[in-house]
Design a protein around this motif. Sequence first.
Motif, short mmCIF file in Angstrom:
data_model
loop_
_atom_site.label_atom_id
_atom_site.label_comp_id
_atom_site.label_asym_id
_atom_site.label_seq_id
_atom_site.Cartn_x
_atom_site.Cartn_y
_atom_site.Cartn_z
N GLU A 229 7.69 -48.86 87.05
CA GLU A 229 7.84 -47.42 86.99
C GLU A 229 6.99 -46.80 88.11
O GLU A 229 7.37 -45.82 88.73
N ARG A 230 5.82 -47.42 88.36
CA ARG A 230 4.90 -46.86 89.34
C ARG A 230 4.16 -47.99 90.03
O ARG A 230 3.72 -48.95 89.38
N ARG B 18 2.63 -50.17 87.02
CA ARG B 18 2.97 -49.76 85.66
C ARG B 18 4.42 -50.16 85.42
O ARG B 18 5.31 -49.86 86.23
N ARG C 182 8.09 -50.27 83.54
CA ARG C 182 9.00 -49.29 82.91
C ARG C 182 9.13 -49.60 81.43
O ARG C 182 9.32 -50.77 81.05
N ASP C 183 9.11 -48.57 80.61
CA ASP C 183 9.27 -48.77 79.16
C ASP C 183 10.55 -49.53 78.84
O ASP C 183 10.55 -50.46 78.03
N TRP D 234 12.25 -51.49 80.67
CA TRP D 234 12.20 -52.90 81.10
C TRP D 234 11.42 -53.74 80.10
O TRP D 234 11.85 -54.83 79.70
N ARG E 62 4.42 -49.19 72.63
CA ARG E 62 4.38 -49.74 73.98
C ARG E 62 3.22 -50.74 74.12
O ARG E 62 3.36 -51.83 74.68
#
Length: 577
Positions: free
Chosen positions: A72-73, A85, A87-88, A90, A495
Amino acid sequence: MLLTRLLSELGSASIRDGLGVEADPAVRPAQQPEHGDYQLNGLLALGRSLRRPPRELAAAVADRLAGHDPFERVEVAGPGFVNLRLRDAWIAERLGDVLADRARDGVPAVDRPETIVVDFSSPNVAKQMHVGHLRSTILGDAIVRLLRFLGHRVLGDNHLGDWGTQFGLLLAGIKRWGSQVALEGDAVAELERIYRLASEAARADEAFADEARAELARLQSGDPERRAQWQRFVEQTRRTLERVYDRLGVRFDLWLGESSYEAMLPGVVEELLRRGIAREDQGAVCVFVGELPEAPEALRGRKEPFIVRKKDGAFLYSTTDIATVLYRRDTLRADRVLYVVDVRQADHFAQLFATVRAMGVTMRLEHVGFGTILGEDGRPLRTRDGAPVTLEALLDEAVTRAEARLRQAEGLELDPAAIGEVARAVGIGAVKYADLRQHRLTDYRFEWDKLLSFKGNAGPYLQYAYARTRSVFRRGAVDPDTLAGPIVLREPPERALALVLLRFGDVVHAAADGALPHLVAEHLYEVAVALSTFYERCRVLHEDAAVRASRLALLAVASRQLRRGLELLGITAIERM
Ligand code: ARG
């Protein structure tokens, strides 16, 4: 799936593409959540070797990484770290893969299976198995389970100390103090008593010491009566040991004690002499390990000999161990041998390994050492009258204490009829976990209150964490094996739990590679802690269908991972408590 391996591959590829060099990206879980989930630390070292500013290198690598599916980042941070970071979605998809992988819970087998002998437990005949042997037994069993789960062909071997000078003392001692009656009762305790008397007598009385030596010589030259007696000692000891192993749930593939190698011993010494690896010194045959080109740094130049035959012709622990290496190579066809033995025997193994290297042995040999179990006072564990604590007494006490705890504990769902069985699983599990949660090389204190805790980092806490997942399924009347999600991560505790669960593959591989079961114990504890935050903040059964399905699936992965992890440690998972 191996998350770290996947991230490392992406990291290496990005270094290659962005910088044109091969380097280890050094992927680690981030220490602080605001730094993301994972971090690449490798660019600092690379900056030094390329003489370029690490932040510049990190920026080039971050650029390449940014486009990839998992992230994501991707950010450059500090002096030249790259923070990642995930991705949720993923994370959720990968966890869905783990959910679907019923056979292996997302832990891949090794690419190249090996034949591995694990030499563990290995107590001595006529000496009771005491807590010193507990660590070898518990650790060795967990290591066997880990390696086997990864697809290796593992041979757990109990290298019983069933040959050697103690039998001369025993045979002479039996004549003097032995009672047939007691031998038919608790034989091991009786053998121990006689052994103690005999070794004291041998120290004080030269004539008795001579008698013991003569008995040993008769036994070793095959005198049928002594042989038969020896056989009985070994069988009686084995029966007692098996009782303990049964309680611990420990099995061996082989019981090849020291005596199995007896016929090989003269040949071993001859070969060492012939090849100039050993020489005679004051009548004994010795390997001067410090002089061997195969000696490791630590042994170079050391003077003390590795004696393989005494002046009186007797063979030793060292000789048997050399023969055992050859047998494991030639007959068992092992690729590797692990010796799960007290770290105080480190010198013995360093000398052994250097000697067999000089004989041309190339298979991997590793001393898997461990520290000492201490009492609550910080000194080696003893009973009140100063004797070493026997393993059976210790296990009895663990079960009694566990039962008392279970009766007091509030909020447990215990079936009164099952309390004995649960107490056994909790008591034995607590003793095992107390050992396995420590890095094996540390000495640790054996503290009943801590190791039987339902709250701290202890066996009962983990068994309870598992039972609690099962209780949710029972209350919701769901069969966790049919859950298919989909998993969607909505709240931070979901998460966080999912991320911990995704590390299982890495953890199991690292634990097996390093013979470090504490890594699995640590992981299970992290799962249990993440689970309890999850329960505090997220409802499961009383949510609408999509949320409920997702959370149940998440819980199913956690539940199976706890069960699998406990099983790898040799600890019984309890369905209801
Ligand atoms: N019987 C030995 C002891 O109790 C341990 C044997 C370990 N295994 C080996 N191959 N040396 O100290």
